[in-house]
Design an enzyme around this catalytic site. Structure first.
Site, short mmCIF file in Angstrom:
data_model
loop_
_atom_site.label_atom_id
_atom_site.label_comp_id
_atom_site.label_asym_id
_atom_site.label_seq_id
_atom_site.Cartn_x
_atom_site.Cartn_y
_atom_site.Cartn_z
N GLY A 191 0.81 -1.21 0.00
CA GLY A 191 0.00 0.00 0.00
C GLY A 191 0.85 1.26 0.00
O GLY A 191 2.08 1.21 0.11
N SER A 230 9.57 1.88 -1.28
CA SER A 230 10.71 2.58 -1.89
C SER A 230 11.97 2.42 -1.04
O SER A 230 13.06 2.16 -1.59
CB SER A 230 10.40 4.06 -2.09
OG SER A 230 9.39 4.21 -3.06
N HIS A 277 11.92 11.92 -2.81
CA HIS A 277 12.52 10.64 -3.22
C HIS A 277 13.96 10.85 -3.71
O HIS A 277 14.84 10.05 -3.39
CB HIS A 277 11.70 9.98 -4.33
CG HIS A 277 10.60 9.11 -3.83
ND1 HIS A 277 10.83 7.87 -3.28
CD2 HIS A 277 9.26 9.29 -3.79
CE1 HIS A 277 9.67 7.33 -2.93
NE2 HIS A 277 8.71 8.18 -3.23
#
Length: 167
Positions: free
Chosen positions: A8, A14, A48
């Site tokens: 989820g 990541s 990120h």
């Protein structure tokens, strides 16, 4: 070798994929599949990027991911959901066309002698989409996830930051 990591949103996919890639290579690649849709998404992308150090090389490719991966690379593809969105939108929400194009790319990945880490989302486990296009996309995502999982050498499901081995 194909590694498949699913779960989820904010489940730790990541981070887990990044750690795996760093354990497999001193010079991993990050293949970003997203289009920048708005300011909030741009902030997410920037977060990120800041999570990765100088060992990483970033590649951007919205759809033809197999064309960017070469022999012996270690690459994280992030992520299937955003990648599929590109096919879905560009085919004017045609599930069959988008599925065919995605499968063609996944099949091409199998032919590359590289360590490929594919991140996806299990969107069908969340709230039921309230629009027709949302329901269609959830179906598309589910079918592609199954296709990747079947072809993957290893599959991991992330829950609350914890990896669960599927295969």
């Amino acid at each position: 070798m194909i590694y498949y990591i699913t779960g989820g949103e904010r489940s730790g996919k990541s981070s887990y994929a990044q750690q795996l890639a760093e354990s497999l290579s001193n010079t991993p690649y990050y293949l970003a599949t997203s289009r920048i849709w708005d300011h909030d998404f741009k902030k997410r992308v920037n977060r990120h990027i800041s999570d990765r150090d100088e060992r990483w090389t970033t590649i951007e490719e919205e759809k033809l991911i197999s064309t960017k991966i070469t022999k012996e690379m270690t690459v994280v593809i992030d992520c299937v959901t955003l990648w599929l969105t590109n096919f879905f939108v560009d085919t004017k929400y045609d599930i069959e066309k988008a599925l065919k194009l995605a499968k063609k790319e996944i099949d091409a990945l199998e032919e590359i002698d590289a360590k490929i880490i594919i991140i996806s989302n299990e969107i069908g486990m969340g709230l039921h989409a309230n629009s027709e296009s949302g329901r269609k996309f959830t179906e598309l995502q589910g079918w592609v996830n199954q296709y990747i999982a079947k072809k993957a050498d290893k599959a991991t499901f992330m829950v609350s930051g914890l990896p669960l081995t599927l295969k």
